[in-house]
Enzyme design. Structure first.
Site, PDB file in Angstrom:
ATOM      1  N   PHE A 222      66.893 -12.338 -27.639  1.00 14.62           N
ATOM      2  CA  PHE A 222      67.154 -12.629 -29.056  1.00 14.62           C
ATOM      3  C   PHE A 222      66.147 -11.870 -29.899  1.00 14.62           C
ATOM      4  O   PHE A 222      64.942 -11.972 -29.681  1.00 14.62           O
ATOM      5  CB  PHE A 222      67.052 -14.130 -29.355  1.00 14.62           C
TER       6      PHE A 222
ATOM      7  N   ASP B 153      58.877  -7.707 -28.194  1.00 12.81           N
ATOM      8  CA  ASP B 153      59.143  -8.631 -29.291  1.00 12.81           C
ATOM      9  C   ASP B 153      58.352  -9.916 -29.039  1.00 12.81           C
ATOM     10  O   ASP B 153      58.731 -10.739 -28.217  1.00 12.81           O
ATOM     11  CB  ASP B 153      60.644  -8.916 -29.354  1.00 12.81           C
TER      12      ASP B 153
ATOM     13  N   LYS C 122      57.048 -15.259 -37.226  1.00 12.99           N
ATOM     14  CA  LYS C 122      56.957 -16.713 -37.075  1.00 12.99           C
ATOM     15  C   LYS C 122      55.600 -17.288 -37.496  1.00 12.99           C
ATOM     16  O   LYS C 122      55.343 -17.432 -38.680  1.00 12.99           O
ATOM     17  CB  LYS C 122      57.348 -17.124 -35.655  1.00 12.99           C
TER      18      LYS C 122
HETATM   19  C1  PLP Z   1      62.910 -15.888 -34.303  1.00 12.85           C
HETATM   20  C2  PLP Z   1      62.932 -14.610 -33.579  1.00 12.85           C
HETATM   21  C3  PLP Z   1      63.319 -13.405 -34.210  1.00 12.85           C
HETATM   22  C4  PLP Z   1      63.877 -13.367 -35.606  1.00 12.85           C
HETATM   23  O1  PLP Z   1      62.979 -13.795 -36.558  1.00 12.85           O
HETATM   24  P1  PLP Z   1      63.485 -14.131 -38.042  1.00 12.85           P
HETATM   25  O2  PLP Z   1      62.214 -14.388 -38.790  1.00 12.85           O
HETATM   26  O3  PLP Z   1      64.367 -15.332 -37.942  1.00 12.85           O
HETATM   27  O4  PLP Z   1      64.218 -12.950 -38.536  1.00 12.85           O
HETATM   28  C5  PLP Z   1      63.208 -12.239 -33.488  1.00 12.85           C
HETATM   29  N1  PLP Z   1      62.751 -12.228 -32.219  1.00 12.85           N
HETATM   30  C6  PLP Z   1      62.383 -13.357 -31.591  1.00 12.85           C
HETATM   31  C7  PLP Z   1      61.858 -13.272 -30.197  1.00 12.85           C
HETATM   32  C8  PLP Z   1      62.459 -14.582 -32.245  1.00 12.85           C
HETATM   33  O5  PLP Z   1      62.106 -15.708 -31.599  1.00 12.85           O
END
Ligand code: PLP
Length: 386
Positions: free
Chosen positions: A132, A217, A246
């Site tokens: 994700f 990520d 986050k």
């Molecule tokens: C939450 C998340 C995103 C997206 O972040 P947003 O601030 O909602 O755009 C991308 N990568 C990972 C691993 C995430 O947990």
């Protein structure tokens, strides 16, 4: 509470699955609804509230900065942004000297994807099944979940997905057209799936062999969540681009892309964001990072997470398939759908979130107390053995 829910229901976009509760206040690992009912918050704003809700140091920094300067685009220099960049780079994994600041996780991924194409002159991005990476068109093209992707086809060309933790599949997919491989160290949304360290290090070698970049990520795993400041540190994994968001700024919207030495051709005018690096977010991020380091929250996450996972693994319930995770990123994989159990937990005064359809996920603030964590585990035991 009814009034708030009704008001919001009549105007909300409708894209969120909502719970029947209006949260109006928070402190540390606790939040309160409009009727004054208290909850221990293991949703933590989807893993945002790392230093706790309304962390006093962050609140103070926001208030002070708000009276001085709130917005300042990156075409000007700014004192607090400069200091934040310096602090972030100082604690970043080795090899990062530059950072691009933005406003969310998806944006930090977008920047990494664009920088990788720019740097290599190649189109291909390889991501993992169950990965994700966000919901904007580029990030969504890397996200795997079909129900997030399919309504929005066609997505950005050049993206492919391979099974996670499978080095043969990665070797077959990588070639001279690959700009970058994009992976999470622990897949969050996809079900709390940790990568094998050996797998990640082998992917690094494969990238080097074909001249591709490695984007990690850490939007969810970053800033102490997994028991190290950054999850790549568990394996001494060297990334070329590292995506953060986050918990970065204590709850204020912010994202960051750390840029390694091999990333080239970032010339002025090629990318940007109106709010990126704004002074208010930078001040909040600086305070959050200070707090995180001063209170060794990565160490706290490691200790509390190990304790909680042992406690949860000791629950004798057939419904539990597996308890897995790293630090305070914990998934309880169930043999049934998770939604009714989230509701039951909420009735017990504990907020938790799903990851996929069967995983009960905990992303508590890293400042959660041992006592609060123990209450959470007791509640989970009651709910899963009822
Ligand atoms: C939450 C998340 C995103 C997206 O972040 P947003 O601030 O909602 O755009 C991308 N990568 C990972 C691993 C995430 O947990």
């Amino acid at each position: 509470m009814e009034a708030t829910i009704k008001l919001e229901q009549s105007h909300t976009s409708g894209v969120y699955p909502k719970r029947e509760v209006a949260i109006v206040r928070g402190l540390g690992a606790r939040v309160w609804d409009e009727e004054g009912r208290e909850y221990i918050d293991c949703v933590g704003g989807h893993g945002v509230a790392i230093v706790g809700h309304c962390n006093p140091a962050v609140v103070r920094a926001i208030c002070e900065q708000a009276q001085r300067l709130i917005t300042c685009p990156e075409v000007f220099y700014n004192d607090v942004r400069a200091r934040y960049m310096e602090c972030l780079i100082q604690v970043a994994p080795e090899g990062f000297q530059r950072v691009y600041l933005c406003n969310s996780g998806a944006e930090s991924v977008e920047a990494a994807l664009k920088f990788a194409r720019l740097s290599t002159g190649r189109p291909g991005i390889i991501a993992a099944m169950r990965g994700f990476h966000g919901r904007t068109m580029g990030a969504l093209s890397a996200t795997w979940e079909p129900k997030y992707r399919e309504p929005f086809m066609p997505l950005v060309p050049g993206f492919s997905h391979v099974p996670y933790n499978n080095i043969e599949a990665m070797e077959q997919a990588l070639d001279e057209n690959t700009a970058a491989v994009l992976l999470e160290v622990v897949q969050g949304e996809g079900g709390v799936n940790p990568a094998d360290g050996d797998y990640l290090l082998s992917v690094r070698d494969l990238c080097d062999r074909v001249g591709a970049l490695l984007i990690i990520d850490e939007v969810q795993t970053g800033f102490g969540r997994t028991g190290k400041l950054f999850a790549v540190e568990h394996y001494n994994l060297r990334a070329d681009l590292l995506c953060l968001a986050k918990g970065i700024a204590g709850g204020v919207p912010m994202g960051a892309t750390l840029i390694g030495e091999r990333v080239q051709n970032l010339e002025s005018g090629l990318h940007g964001s109106t709010f990126g690096g704004n002074a208010l977010a930078s001040a909040a991020a600086l305070a959050a990072l200070d707090f995180l380091l001063a209170h060794d929250l990565p160490g706290e996450a490691a200790r509390k997470g190990a304790w909680a996972m042992e406690r949860l693994r000791a629950i004798n319930a057939r419904i539990i398939r597996e308890v897995r995770g790293m630090g305070l990123m914990i998934g309880i994989d169930l043999r049934k759908r998770v939604t009714p159990y989230l509701k039951a937990l909420m009735d017990e005064g504990v907020l938790a979130l799903p990851a996929g359809s069967t995983v009960l996920r905990l992303l508590p603030p890293l400042v959660i107390t041992d006592e609060e964590l123990s209450i959470v585990c007791d509640a989970i035991e009651r709910v899963l053995t009822a």
